[in-house]
Design an enzyme around this catalytic site. Sequence first.
Site, PDB file in Angstrom:
ATOM      1  N   SER A 199       0.869  -1.177   0.000  1.00 57.86           N
ATOM      2  CA  SER A 199       0.000   0.000   0.000  1.00 57.86           C
ATOM      3  C   SER A 199       0.906   1.226   0.000  1.00 57.86           C
ATOM      4  O   SER A 199       2.107   1.106   0.298  1.00 57.86           O
ATOM      5  CB  SER A 199      -0.832  -0.007   1.295  1.00 57.86           C
ATOM      6  N   TYR A 222      -1.492  -1.440  10.586  1.00 56.81           N
ATOM      7  CA  TYR A 222      -1.630  -1.473   9.114  1.00 56.81           C
ATOM      8  C   TYR A 222      -0.386  -0.846   8.486  1.00 56.81           C
ATOM      9  O   TYR A 222       0.190  -1.387   7.537  1.00 56.81           O
ATOM     10  CB  TYR A 222      -2.902  -0.721   8.697  1.00 56.81           C
TER      11      TYR A 222
HETATM   12  P1  NAD Z   1     -11.389  -6.065   0.227  1.00 60.61           P
HETATM   13  O1  NAD Z   1     -11.831  -5.963   1.648  1.00 60.61           O
HETATM   14  O2  NAD Z   1     -12.396  -6.056  -0.849  1.00 60.61           O
HETATM   15  O3  NAD Z   1     -10.465  -7.345   0.016  1.00 60.61           O
HETATM   16  C1  NAD Z   1      -9.764  -7.993   1.024  1.00 60.61           C
HETATM   17  C2  NAD Z   1     -10.144  -9.454   0.979  1.00 60.61           C
HETATM   18  O4  NAD Z   1      -9.318 -10.167   1.896  1.00 60.61           O
HETATM   19  C3  NAD Z   1     -11.611  -9.694   1.402  1.00 60.61           C
HETATM   20  O5  NAD Z   1     -12.286 -10.425   0.395  1.00 60.61           O
HETATM   21  C4  NAD Z   1     -11.490 -10.465   2.702  1.00 60.61           C
HETATM   22  O6  NAD Z   1     -12.530 -11.398   2.912  1.00 60.61           O
HETATM   23  C5  NAD Z   1     -10.137 -11.133   2.526  1.00 60.61           C
HETATM   24  N1  NAD Z   1      -9.550 -11.537   3.799  1.00 60.61           N
HETATM   25  C6  NAD Z   1      -9.560 -10.876   4.986  1.00 60.61           C
HETATM   26  N2  NAD Z   1      -8.931 -11.591   5.918  1.00 60.61           N
HETATM   27  C7  NAD Z   1      -8.493 -12.730   5.311  1.00 60.61           C
HETATM   28  C8  NAD Z   1      -7.773 -13.853   5.758  1.00 60.61           C
HETATM   29  N3  NAD Z   1      -7.379 -13.977   7.035  1.00 60.61           N
HETATM   30  N4  NAD Z   1      -7.488 -14.834   4.854  1.00 60.61           N
HETATM   31  C9  NAD Z   1      -7.901 -14.732   3.567  1.00 60.61           C
HETATM   32  N5  NAD Z   1      -8.606 -13.698   3.097  1.00 60.61           N
HETATM   33  C10 NAD Z   1      -8.898 -12.694   3.969  1.00 60.61           C
HETATM   34  O7  NAD Z   1     -10.377  -4.842   0.042  1.00 60.61           O
HETATM   35  P2  NAD Z   1      -9.337  -4.487  -1.108  1.00 60.61           P
HETATM   36  O8  NAD Z   1      -9.231  -3.032  -1.085  1.00 60.61           O
HETATM   37  O9  NAD Z   1      -9.641  -5.197  -2.359  1.00 60.61           O
HETATM   38  O10 NAD Z   1      -7.984  -5.054  -0.454  1.00 60.61           O
HETATM   39  C11 NAD Z   1      -7.099  -5.904  -1.121  1.00 60.61           C
HETATM   40  C12 NAD Z   1      -5.696  -5.591  -0.662  1.00 60.61           C
HETATM   41  O11 NAD Z   1      -5.348  -4.278  -1.121  1.00 60.61           O
HETATM   42  C13 NAD Z   1      -5.503  -5.571   0.850  1.00 60.61           C
HETATM   43  O12 NAD Z   1      -4.259  -6.183   1.172  1.00 60.61           O
HETATM   44  C14 NAD Z   1      -5.470  -4.090   1.172  1.00 60.61           C
HETATM   45  O13 NAD Z   1      -4.768  -3.827   2.349  1.00 60.61           O
HETATM   46  C15 NAD Z   1      -4.779  -3.555  -0.051  1.00 60.61           C
HETATM   47  N6  NAD Z   1      -4.967  -2.118  -0.314  1.00 60.61           N
HETATM   48  C16 NAD Z   1      -6.201  -1.603  -0.549  1.00 60.61           C
HETATM   49  C17 NAD Z   1      -6.335  -0.243  -0.801  1.00 60.61           C
HETATM   50  C18 NAD Z   1      -7.654   0.410  -1.062  1.00 60.61           C
HETATM   51  O14 NAD Z   1      -7.727   1.661  -1.072  1.00 60.61           O
HETATM   52  N7  NAD Z   1      -8.738  -0.344  -1.288  1.00 60.61           N
HETATM   53  C19 NAD Z   1      -5.184   0.565  -0.818  1.00 60.61           C
HETATM   54  C20 NAD Z   1      -3.945  -0.010  -0.577  1.00 60.61           C
HETATM   55  C21 NAD Z   1      -3.840  -1.361  -0.344  1.00 60.61           C
END
Ligand code: NAD
Length: 251
Positions: free
Chosen positions: A143, A156
């Site tokens: 991130s 985080y």
């Molecule tokens: P999201 O919540 O849609 O996706 C995260 C997924 O991880 C969910 O489907 C959830 O069920 C799953 N998950 C949670 N705990 C878990 C576990 N213990 N084992 C397996 N799966 C698990 O959100 P997203 O934004 O698509 O996030 C995806 C990645 O991107 C994450 O690592 C997040 O930190 C990172 N990220 C997101 C953003 C943003 O702005 N959305 C920015 C930077 C980084």
Amino acid sequence: MIHYQMDGKVALVTGASGGIGRSAAQAFAGSGASVVVSDVQEEKGEETVKLITDEGGKAAFQLCDVSDEASVQALVDRAVSEYGRLDFAVNNAGINDIAKDEYELDVWQRSLDVNLTGVMLCMKAEAEAMLASGGGAIVNTSSINGLIGNPMQPAYNAGKHGVIGLTRHGALKWAKDGIRVNCVCPGFIETPMTDIITKSAKLTNSMKLITPMDRIGKPEEIASAMVWLCSDAASFVTGHPMVIDGGATAM
Ligand code: NAD
């Protein structure tokens, strides 16, 4: 979305029940790879599989909690038993509950268990399977929180910095074995994780203010980079934290 030549290849994506992971699973399938979709949310994971198979792609769902070593091993074993090998892995599962106080030890620990230890457990099991078939490519999801400070979320923030460290470690460890390890560093992306912000016009505007391109990113804008990093087009790229943030960290 650009499609690459990935026919006969096998990809797994963690956290693929929605958001960036679902988009990544669809992008790999769109390039011809067979995809193991995994998540702790089974119903939504099966929805991802259906979205792929409805388009003529190949996908199967495997329930997996990335913080549990046996569960991660079962995921990698499933890729090999279902499709015969593992070529690409996207370690994308993550949690970010902004309502929780990460100075509470159990909240801190759970965040690191999923966001950091989960990536380590996945990389370890995936690399073993990739070594057995002559190499592969891993993409971790960090991130912009892995690059800059966040005053609100110590766990985080530290976990995502750690993912960049693990990525560099893996890149060096397997550099001569044909396994490339990179990560993406997304800025603010519209997914279920950011629902709480995108549902509020005020919070959305404050996010746009810190994003020079003046908009929120889309999951497919991260997914396309993940597929590129695994493709032959990135054959000399390893250990790289790729920033995809509409210019947020350029300010
Ligand atoms: P999201 O919540 O849609 O996706 C995260 C997924 O991880 C969910 O489907 C959830 O069920 C799953 N998950 C949670 N705990 C878990 C576990 N213990 N084992 C397996 N799966 C698990 O959100 P997203 O934004 O698509 O996030 C995806 C990645 O991107 C994450 O690592 C997040 O930190 C990172 N990220 C997101 C953003 C943003 O702005 N959305 C920015 C930077 C980084």
